[in-house]
Design a protein around this motif. Sequence first.
Motif, PDB file in Angstrom:
ATOM      1  N   ILE A  41       0.851  -1.188   0.000  1.00  0.00           N
ATOM      2  CA  ILE A  41       0.000   0.000   0.000  1.00  0.00           C
ATOM      3  C   ILE A  41       0.880   1.229   0.000  1.00  0.00           C
ATOM      4  O   ILE A  41       1.829   1.334   0.782  1.00  0.00           O
ATOM      5  CB  ILE A  41      -0.940   0.005   1.218  1.00  0.00           C
ATOM      6  N   ALA A  42       0.557   2.182  -0.877  1.00  0.00           N
ATOM      7  CA  ALA A  42       1.253   3.459  -0.923  1.00  0.00           C
ATOM      8  C   ALA A  42       0.257   4.584  -0.690  1.00  0.00           C
ATOM      9  O   ALA A  42      -0.891   4.519  -1.156  1.00  0.00           O
ATOM     10  CB  ALA A  42       1.947   3.655  -2.264  1.00  0.00           C
ATOM     11  N   ILE A  43       0.694   5.594   0.021  1.00  0.00           N
ATOM     12  CA  ILE A  43      -0.097   6.798   0.234  1.00  0.00           C
ATOM     13  C   ILE A  43       0.689   7.964  -0.346  1.00  0.00           C
ATOM     14  O   ILE A  43       1.874   8.124  -0.043  1.00  0.00           O
ATOM     15  CB  ILE A  43      -0.377   7.030   1.726  1.00  0.00           C
ATOM     16  N   VAL A  44       0.039   8.751  -1.176  1.00  0.00           N
ATOM     17  CA  VAL A  44       0.675   9.926  -1.770  1.00  0.00           C
ATOM     18  C   VAL A  44       0.223  11.145  -0.982  1.00  0.00           C
ATOM     19  O   VAL A  44      -0.934  11.546  -1.057  1.00  0.00           O
ATOM     20  CB  VAL A  44       0.311  10.082  -3.257  1.00  0.00           C
ATOM     21  N   GLY A  45       1.119  11.731  -0.204  1.00  0.00           N
ATOM     22  CA  GLY A  45       0.794  12.913   0.580  1.00  0.00           C
ATOM     23  C   GLY A  45       0.812  12.655   2.070  1.00  0.00           C
ATOM     24  O   GLY A  45       0.151  11.727   2.555  1.00  0.00           O
ATOM     25  N   ALA A  46       1.583  13.461   2.802  1.00  0.00           N
ATOM     26  CA  ALA A  46       1.711  13.307   4.251  1.00  0.00           C
ATOM     27  C   ALA A  46       0.949  14.399   4.987  1.00  0.00           C
ATOM     28  O   ALA A  46       1.468  15.036   5.911  1.00  0.00           O
ATOM     29  CB  ALA A  46       3.182  13.311   4.657  1.00  0.00           C
ATOM     30  N   GLY A  47      -0.309  14.628   4.565  1.00  0.00           N
ATOM     31  CA  GLY A  47      -1.198  15.507   5.311  1.00  0.00           C
ATOM     32  C   GLY A  47      -1.914  14.706   6.388  1.00  0.00           C
ATOM     33  O   GLY A  47      -1.602  13.538   6.635  1.00  0.00           O
ATOM     34  N   LEU A  48      -2.898  15.323   7.014  1.00  0.00           N
ATOM     35  CA  LEU A  48      -3.583  14.661   8.124  1.00  0.00           C
ATOM     36  C   LEU A  48      -4.255  13.363   7.690  1.00  0.00           C
ATOM     37  O   LEU A  48      -4.167  12.345   8.377  1.00  0.00           O
ATOM     38  CB  LEU A  48      -4.614  15.612   8.737  1.00  0.00           C
ATOM     39  N   GLY A  49      -4.970  13.381   6.540  1.00  0.00           N
ATOM     40  CA  GLY A  49      -5.675  12.183   6.092  1.00  0.00           C
ATOM     41  C   GLY A  49      -4.734  11.046   5.759  1.00  0.00           C
ATOM     42  O   GLY A  49      -4.961   9.896   6.148  1.00  0.00           O
ATOM     43  N   GLY A  50      -3.670  11.342   5.032  1.00  0.00           N
ATOM     44  CA  GLY A  50      -2.712  10.316   4.679  1.00  0.00           C
ATOM     45  C   GLY A  50      -2.009   9.739   5.887  1.00  0.00           C
ATOM     46  O   GLY A  50      -1.798   8.516   5.989  1.00  0.00           O
ATOM     47  N   VAL A  76       4.613   6.101   2.517  1.00  0.00           N
ATOM     48  CA  VAL A  76       4.033   7.419   2.272  1.00  0.00           C
ATOM     49  C   VAL A  76       5.031   8.245   1.463  1.00  0.00           C
ATOM     50  O   VAL A  76       6.175   8.450   1.897  1.00  0.00           O
ATOM     51  CB  VAL A  76       3.703   8.148   3.598  1.00  0.00           C
ATOM     52  N   PHE A  77       4.610   8.710   0.291  1.00  0.00           N
ATOM     53  CA  PHE A  77       5.434   9.587  -0.545  1.00  0.00           C
ATOM     54  C   PHE A  77       5.030  11.039  -0.274  1.00  0.00           C
ATOM     55  O   PHE A  77       3.850  11.385  -0.373  1.00  0.00           O
ATOM     56  CB  PHE A  77       5.224   9.284  -2.029  1.00  0.00           C
ATOM     57  N   GLU A  78       5.998  11.885   0.048  1.00  0.00           N
ATOM     58  CA  GLU A  78       5.724  13.297   0.309  1.00  0.00           C
ATOM     59  C   GLU A  78       6.755  14.160  -0.414  1.00  0.00           C
ATOM     60  O   GLU A  78       7.959  13.991  -0.228  1.00  0.00           O
ATOM     61  CB  GLU A  78       5.769  13.581   1.814  1.00  0.00           C
ATOM     62  N   ARG A  79       6.270  15.074  -1.235  1.00  0.00           N
ATOM     63  CA  ARG A  79       7.173  15.898  -2.044  1.00  0.00           C
ATOM     64  C   ARG A  79       7.934  16.931  -1.226  1.00  0.00           C
ATOM     65  O   ARG A  79       9.033  17.335  -1.612  1.00  0.00           O
ATOM     66  CB  ARG A  79       6.401  16.590  -3.161  1.00  0.00           C
ATOM     67  N   GLU A  80       7.367  17.387  -0.091  1.00  0.00           N
ATOM     68  CA  GLU A  80       8.096  18.323   0.757  1.00  0.00           C
ATOM     69  C   GLU A  80       9.349  17.658   1.330  1.00  0.00           C
ATOM     70  O   GLU A  80       9.367  16.463   1.590  1.00  0.00           O
ATOM     71  CB  GLU A  80       7.212  18.816   1.904  1.00  0.00           C
ATOM     72  N   ARG A  81      10.383  18.456   1.569  1.00  0.00           N
ATOM     73  CA  ARG A  81      11.664  17.904   2.047  1.00  0.00           C
ATOM     74  C   ARG A  81      11.604  17.477   3.509  1.00  0.00           C
ATOM     75  O   ARG A  81      12.384  16.620   3.931  1.00  0.00           O
ATOM     76  CB  ARG A  81      12.779  18.927   1.862  1.00  0.00           C
ATOM     77  N   SER A  82      10.722  18.084   4.289  1.00  0.00           N
ATOM     78  CA  SER A  82      10.593  17.729   5.704  1.00  0.00           C
ATOM     79  C   SER A  82       9.243  18.218   6.202  1.00  0.00           C
ATOM     80  O   SER A  82       8.514  18.933   5.497  1.00  0.00           O
ATOM     81  CB  SER A  82      11.723  18.362   6.534  1.00  0.00           C
ATOM     82  N   ALA A 101      -3.705  11.068  -1.288  1.00  0.00           N
ATOM     83  CA  ALA A 101      -4.018  11.985  -0.197  1.00  0.00           C
ATOM     84  C   ALA A 101      -3.251  13.281  -0.420  1.00  0.00           C
ATOM     85  O   ALA A 101      -2.783  13.915   0.524  1.00  0.00           O
ATOM     86  CB  ALA A 101      -3.639  11.351   1.147  1.00  0.00           C
ATOM     87  N   ASP A 102      -3.130  13.640  -1.695  1.00  0.00           N
ATOM     88  CA  ASP A 102      -2.225  14.713  -2.101  1.00  0.00           C
ATOM     89  C   ASP A 102      -2.935  16.034  -2.413  1.00  0.00           C
ATOM     90  O   ASP A 102      -2.460  16.833  -3.212  1.00  0.00           O
ATOM     91  CB  ASP A 102      -1.343  14.285  -3.270  1.00  0.00           C
ATOM     92  N   GLY A 103      -4.062  16.264  -1.770  1.00  0.00           N
ATOM     93  CA  GLY A 103      -4.647  17.585  -1.727  1.00  0.00           C
ATOM     94  C   GLY A 103      -5.389  18.037  -2.964  1.00  0.00           C
ATOM     95  O   GLY A 103      -5.682  17.272  -3.886  1.00  0.00           O
ATOM     96  N   ALA A 104      -5.673  19.344  -2.989  1.00  0.00           N
ATOM     97  CA  ALA A 104      -6.536  19.937  -4.008  1.00  0.00           C
ATOM     98  C   ALA A 104      -6.058  19.685  -5.426  1.00  0.00           C
ATOM     99  O   ALA A 104      -6.858  19.415  -6.322  1.00  0.00           O
ATOM    100  CB  ALA A 104      -6.656  21.444  -3.758  1.00  0.00           C
ATOM    101  N   TRP A 105      -4.752  19.772  -5.653  1.00  0.00           N
ATOM    102  CA  TRP A 105      -4.200  19.641  -7.005  1.00  0.00           C
ATOM    103  C   TRP A 105      -3.546  18.279  -7.175  1.00  0.00           C
ATOM    104  O   TRP A 105      -2.465  18.146  -7.731  1.00  0.00           O
ATOM    105  CB  TRP A 105      -3.240  20.793  -7.288  1.00  0.00           C
ATOM    106  N   SER A 106      -4.225  17.259  -6.703  1.00  0.00           N
ATOM    107  CA  SER A 106      -3.739  15.883  -6.668  1.00  0.00           C
ATOM    108  C   SER A 106      -3.281  15.366  -8.028  1.00  0.00           C
ATOM    109  O   SER A 106      -4.002  15.465  -9.031  1.00  0.00           O
ATOM    110  CB  SER A 106      -4.863  14.979  -6.141  1.00  0.00           C
ATOM    111  N   SER A 107      -2.073  14.800  -8.052  1.00  0.00           N
ATOM    112  CA  SER A 107      -1.610  14.113  -9.259  1.00  0.00           C
ATOM    113  C   SER A 107      -2.233  12.726  -9.361  1.00  0.00           C
ATOM    114  O   SER A 107      -2.393  12.185 -10.459  1.00  0.00           O
ATOM    115  CB  SER A 107      -0.080  14.001  -9.251  1.00  0.00           C
TER     116      SER A 107
END
Length: 358
Positions: A11-20, A36-42, A160-166
Amino acid sequence: MTAEADSIPRIAIVGAGLGGLICARTLQRHHRAVTVFERERSSDVRSPGGTFSMQPGMGQDALCAAGLLDITSLARPEGREVRIFDSDATLLHRLPPADERTGAPGMDCDRLRQLLLSTLLESTVLWGTSVDRVVPLPDGTSCVHLGNGMTEDFDLVIGADGAWSSTRRALSEAVPAYLGRMFVEAYINDAETRQRSVLHLIGSGSMVAKEGTKAIVARRHSNGRVRLRATFHAPETWHTALDHADAGMVLARLLEMYDGWDDQLLDLLRVNDGGFVNRPLYALPVRMWAHVPGVTLLGDAAHLMPSFDVGANLALLDGADLAEALVTEGSVDEAVRAYENAMSARWIENAERTASRQ
């Protein structure tokens, strides 16, 4: 043959926001593997959001499923106090703080996010790893195409990558539409020292000053910060005539727009740290996508809507519900179908409710 046939599903989750993050936390609580893949560096590159009201039956239920309901050190029942003013700073109405046991206490997104991160196994979140696209495969799995050119297959990819989800592009052509309302956001740090003269307006929670279609909103955070928002109707391109790097230019325009408002309210705009950030308000059309094996969405990636309070609570509930379904249902696809059915029903219900308040 997929990994599901002979081992725990990948299982992969795209986005480290609250839901992910709550989805990852709930899966790991049941000894399920997740990346969990997150594009932000930290986690501290930027603020994940402001304060929201943790609702019973939504966010509170999600934290319970994740084994994290006892968060009294983070929750702020007093943060639910709301003071409503007119443009002359005359108090029109006051909503008292929520009851600590039965109400919906205030919760700071950054503190909750740090809590969720602290509960995950080391290296669960791959920071600085962007996802360009997700491609469903004929065998019911999905291939994640990373920004570094690498690819990896999973039994389920959760967007779980937000409004502009890829990730959304694998399921739907829907894109967020501008709603005609603009938010210009700023912060005051160390507000107790620097802006004590107007803190009596905000009280222990938040304040809203309104006149016509314009408003100034201020909300306390637990870390001594106050989050400010000037909100008004404007074209989507409102900000293009301004240099947002020039805080003085933006402030001058805002003061012009709010001319005649009480100086106590305007002082909230005058004293800020880090300048102003333009945040147009968007929403997705309320239209469920056709089910595609191997990929699904949660939170704003699935159902972006105007109300931040509702959005944060739904993202948490989505993440926890999907994780619970993956643990209890007979297969990954059965779990996703059950989750999508429940999620789409509450999406429609809450979208109708928030639309009626606009």
